[in-house]
Design a protein around this motif. Sequence first.
Motif, PDB file in Angstrom:
ATOM      1  N   ALA A  25      10.988  33.303  39.388  1.00  0.00           N
ATOM      2  CA  ALA A  25      12.298  33.404  39.384  1.00  0.00           C
ATOM      3  C   ALA A  25      13.127  32.283  40.011  1.00  0.00           C
ATOM      4  O   ALA A  25      14.309  31.997  39.621  1.00  0.00           O
ATOM      5  CB  ALA A  25      12.662  34.731  40.222  1.00  0.00           C
ATOM      6  N   ALA A  26      12.866  32.033  41.259  1.00  0.00           N
ATOM      7  CA  ALA A  26      13.554  30.765  41.920  1.00  0.00           C
ATOM      8  C   ALA A  26      13.572  29.686  40.934  1.00  0.00           C
ATOM      9  O   ALA A  26      14.622  28.893  41.065  1.00  0.00           O
ATOM     10  CB  ALA A  26      13.109  30.797  43.259  1.00  0.00           C
ATOM     11  N   ALA A  27      12.604  29.189  40.433  1.00  0.00           N
ATOM     12  CA  ALA A  27      12.325  28.002  39.614  1.00  0.00           C
ATOM     13  C   ALA A  27      13.423  28.097  38.419  1.00  0.00           C
ATOM     14  O   ALA A  27      13.847  26.764  37.972  1.00  0.00           O
ATOM     15  CB  ALA A  27      11.086  27.834  38.861  1.00  0.00           C
ATOM     16  N   MET A  28      13.828  28.952  37.922  1.00  0.00           N
ATOM     17  CA  MET A  28      14.851  29.044  36.783  1.00  0.00           C
ATOM     18  C   MET A  28      16.294  28.763  37.299  1.00  0.00           C
ATOM     19  O   MET A  28      17.001  28.176  36.673  1.00  0.00           O
ATOM     20  CB  MET A  28      14.849  30.517  36.446  1.00  0.00           C
ATOM     21  CG  MET A  28      13.705  30.993  35.618  1.00  0.00           C
ATOM     22  SD  MET A  28      13.952  32.881  35.272  1.00  0.00           S
ATOM     23  CE  MET A  28      14.947  32.481  33.810  1.00  0.00           C
ATOM     24  N   SER A  78       7.793  41.320  52.673  1.00  0.00           N
ATOM     25  CA  SER A  78       9.156  41.542  52.788  1.00  0.00           C
ATOM     26  C   SER A  78       9.944  40.207  53.248  1.00  0.00           C
ATOM     27  O   SER A  78      11.003  40.030  52.796  1.00  0.00           O
ATOM     28  CB  SER A  78       9.607  42.385  54.060  1.00  0.00           C
ATOM     29  OG  SER A  78      10.846  42.497  54.453  1.00  0.00           O
ATOM     30  N   GLU A  79       9.228  39.345  53.877  1.00  0.00           N
ATOM     31  CA  GLU A  79       9.717  38.144  54.496  1.00  0.00           C
ATOM     32  C   GLU A  79       9.921  37.160  53.161  1.00  0.00           C
ATOM     33  O   GLU A  79      10.698  36.470  52.941  1.00  0.00           O
ATOM     34  CB  GLU A  79       8.920  37.549  55.359  1.00  0.00           C
ATOM     35  CG  GLU A  79       8.910  38.185  56.789  1.00  0.00           C
ATOM     36  CD  GLU A  79       8.273  37.491  57.795  1.00  0.00           C
ATOM     37  OE1 GLU A  79       8.420  36.097  57.976  1.00  0.00           O
ATOM     38  OE2 GLU A  79       7.793  38.009  58.947  1.00  0.00           O
ATOM     39  N   ILE A  80       8.885  37.342  52.335  1.00  0.00           N
ATOM     40  CA  ILE A  80       9.028  36.671  51.161  1.00  0.00           C
ATOM     41  C   ILE A  80      10.311  36.758  50.263  1.00  0.00           C
ATOM     42  O   ILE A  80      10.903  35.979  49.931  1.00  0.00           O
ATOM     43  CB  ILE A  80       7.725  36.688  50.359  1.00  0.00           C
ATOM     44  CG1 ILE A  80       6.559  35.816  50.669  1.00  0.00           C
ATOM     45  CG2 ILE A  80       8.024  36.259  48.853  1.00  0.00           C
ATOM     46  CD1 ILE A  80       4.934  36.299  50.291  1.00  0.00           C
ATOM     47  N   GLU A  81      10.321  38.147  50.034  1.00  0.00           N
ATOM     48  CA  GLU A  81      11.608  38.533  49.327  1.00  0.00           C
ATOM     49  C   GLU A  81      12.784  38.517  49.793  1.00  0.00           C
ATOM     50  O   GLU A  81      13.889  37.911  49.223  1.00  0.00           O
ATOM     51  CB  GLU A  81      11.618  40.249  49.206  1.00  0.00           C
ATOM     52  CG  GLU A  81      10.198  40.524  48.202  1.00  0.00           C
ATOM     53  CD  GLU A  81      10.120  42.112  48.263  1.00  0.00           C
ATOM     54  OE1 GLU A  81      10.664  42.988  49.369  1.00  0.00           O
ATOM     55  OE2 GLU A  81       9.299  42.590  47.494  1.00  0.00           O
ATOM     56  N   ALA A 116      17.682  34.363  50.238  1.00  0.00           N
ATOM     57  CA  ALA A 116      18.555  33.768  51.080  1.00  0.00           C
ATOM     58  C   ALA A 116      18.462  32.275  51.116  1.00  0.00           C
ATOM     59  O   ALA A 116      19.240  31.385  51.381  1.00  0.00           O
ATOM     60  CB  ALA A 116      18.751  34.385  52.561  1.00  0.00           C
ATOM     61  N   ALA A 117      17.056  31.881  51.009  1.00  0.00           N
ATOM     62  CA  ALA A 117      16.760  30.472  51.144  1.00  0.00           C
ATOM     63  C   ALA A 117      15.506  30.243  50.470  1.00  0.00           C
ATOM     64  O   ALA A 117      14.270  29.952  50.920  1.00  0.00           O
ATOM     65  CB  ALA A 117      16.476  30.010  52.849  1.00  0.00           C
ATOM     66  N   PRO A 118      15.617  30.031  49.100  1.00  0.00           N
ATOM     67  CA  PRO A 118      14.385  29.816  48.148  1.00  0.00           C
ATOM     68  C   PRO A 118      13.708  28.768  48.657  1.00  0.00           C
ATOM     69  O   PRO A 118      12.372  28.923  47.959  1.00  0.00           O
ATOM     70  CB  PRO A 118      15.160  29.904  46.675  1.00  0.00           C
ATOM     71  CG  PRO A 118      16.460  29.581  47.089  1.00  0.00           C
ATOM     72  CD  PRO A 118      16.836  30.211  48.286  1.00  0.00           C
ATOM     73  N   GLN A 171      13.975  21.268  55.279  1.00  0.00           N
ATOM     74  CA  GLN A 171      12.603  20.992  55.704  1.00  0.00           C
ATOM     75  C   GLN A 171      12.098  21.616  56.930  1.00  0.00           C
ATOM     76  O   GLN A 171      11.062  21.951  56.756  1.00  0.00           O
ATOM     77  CB  GLN A 171      12.833  19.319  55.864  1.00  0.00           C
ATOM     78  CG  GLN A 171      13.106  18.335  54.725  1.00  0.00           C
ATOM     79  CD  GLN A 171      12.458  17.141  54.845  1.00  0.00           C
ATOM     80  OE1 GLN A 171      11.749  16.683  55.758  1.00  0.00           O
ATOM     81  NE2 GLN A 171      12.938  16.283  54.089  1.00  0.00           N
ATOM     82  N   HIS A 172      13.013  21.820  57.683  1.00  0.00           N
ATOM     83  CA  HIS A 172      12.633  22.658  59.102  1.00  0.00           C
ATOM     84  C   HIS A 172      12.276  23.984  58.407  1.00  0.00           C
ATOM     85  O   HIS A 172      11.176  24.771  58.872  1.00  0.00           O
ATOM     86  CB  HIS A 172      13.766  22.679  59.993  1.00  0.00           C
ATOM     87  CG  HIS A 172      13.954  21.534  60.860  1.00  0.00           C
ATOM     88  ND1 HIS A 172      12.947  20.587  61.417  1.00  0.00           N
ATOM     89  CD2 HIS A 172      15.124  20.980  61.221  1.00  0.00           C
ATOM     90  CE1 HIS A 172      13.359  19.671  62.170  1.00  0.00           C
ATOM     91  NE2 HIS A 172      14.709  20.002  62.180  1.00  0.00           N
ATOM     92  N   ASP A 173      12.949  24.614  57.540  1.00  0.00           N
ATOM     93  CA  ASP A 173      12.830  25.902  57.074  1.00  0.00           C
ATOM     94  C   ASP A 173      11.366  25.983  56.406  1.00  0.00           C
ATOM     95  O   ASP A 173      10.622  26.851  56.241  1.00  0.00           O
ATOM     96  CB  ASP A 173      13.841  26.307  56.138  1.00  0.00           C
ATOM     97  CG  ASP A 173      15.171  26.697  56.839  1.00  0.00           C
ATOM     98  OD1 ASP A 173      15.079  26.708  58.018  1.00  0.00           O
ATOM     99  OD2 ASP A 173      16.191  26.562  56.128  1.00  0.00           O
ATOM    100  N   VAL A 174      11.312  24.953  55.671  1.00  0.00           N
ATOM    101  CA  VAL A 174       9.861  24.898  54.738  1.00  0.00           C
ATOM    102  C   VAL A 174       8.521  24.836  55.604  1.00  0.00           C
ATOM    103  O   VAL A 174       7.562  25.491  55.424  1.00  0.00           O
ATOM    104  CB  VAL A 174       9.719  23.743  53.848  1.00  0.00           C
ATOM    105  CG1 VAL A 174       8.571  23.486  53.212  1.00  0.00           C
ATOM    106  CG2 VAL A 174      10.967  23.934  52.749  1.00  0.00           C
ATOM    107  N   VAL A 175       8.921  23.987  56.737  1.00  0.00           N
ATOM    108  CA  VAL A 175       7.651  23.857  57.657  1.00  0.00           C
ATOM    109  C   VAL A 175       7.496  25.254  58.481  1.00  0.00           C
ATOM    110  O   VAL A 175       6.446  25.660  58.621  1.00  0.00           O
ATOM    111  CB  VAL A 175       8.154  22.738  58.715  1.00  0.00           C
ATOM    112  CG1 VAL A 175       6.884  22.867  59.762  1.00  0.00           C
ATOM    113  CG2 VAL A 175       7.884  21.271  58.046  1.00  0.00           C
ATOM    114  N   ALA A 176       8.596  25.777  58.824  1.00  0.00           N
ATOM    115  CA  ALA A 176       8.335  27.210  59.498  1.00  0.00           C
ATOM    116  C   ALA A 176       7.802  28.135  58.584  1.00  0.00           C
ATOM    117  O   ALA A 176       6.994  29.042  59.130  1.00  0.00           O
ATOM    118  CB  ALA A 176      10.086  27.562  60.127  1.00  0.00           C
ATOM    119  N   ALA A 177       8.092  28.313  57.378  1.00  0.00           N
ATOM    120  CA  ALA A 177       7.500  29.043  56.358  1.00  0.00           C
ATOM    121  C   ALA A 177       6.014  28.978  56.269  1.00  0.00           C
ATOM    122  O   ALA A 177       5.319  29.889  56.039  1.00  0.00           O
ATOM    123  CB  ALA A 177       8.275  28.810  55.112  1.00  0.00           C
TER     124      ALA A 177
END
Length: 211
Positions: free
Chosen positions: A62-65, A107-110, A115-117, A184-190
């Motif tokens: 969905a996000a890739a679209m 739930s966190e993935i959703e 909010a931050a795909p 980038q920080h968000d991606v690393v935290a994920a």
Amino acid sequence: MTVAEQTLADRLKSETWPLHQQAEKHPYMAATMRGTISRNSYTAELQQRLILHTALEDALRAAAMQEPNIRTVLKDYHERAPHLLADLAAFNAQPGTANAVTREMVSEIESAANAAPWKLLGYLYVLEGSTNGAQYIAKALAKGFAISDGAGLSYQNPHGDSQRPRWQQFRTDIAAIPLTTQQQHDVVAAADRMFRYSIDLFESLAPTPAN
């Protein structure tokens, strides 16, 4: 090399290393690598992984679209839910229901998808990176479960001989996307969060001896 000089791929590798090591050294994983995990424990893991991958893969598609950065990285062969369904069928097991650990992660993935795909790429990094060592897990499980034809083990070896080039392509693609410092920080935290999920999942699936 400073953080500013590192690519996102480099940061993901270096900054998640402590949790990566913790997950690899967990007793559940040790039993899996020895091929001494029970079929019941392993199929229970597959059931939880199926729920996780389904949620993440739905969110990524969905996000890739809408998000070019995700569209650049995501490939059809990153989908592993079909492998999990096939493996469960090979073990004569049905998809299960989410336990508390998986429900929280889904739930966190959703939430991230809404909010931050870009965080979804951090989750994918861990799951895709796990295929680097999973070929060895497949061999251990094949021996422990006396599987000669690979049936039930496709999740552990989804890429076959294409493993290395596909992983290198993933690293190249994720390093090239333009993200802000905060993103980038968000991606690393994920990515850290996905490693924690694996550790928590292993805790919930206490390693029982092979039957």
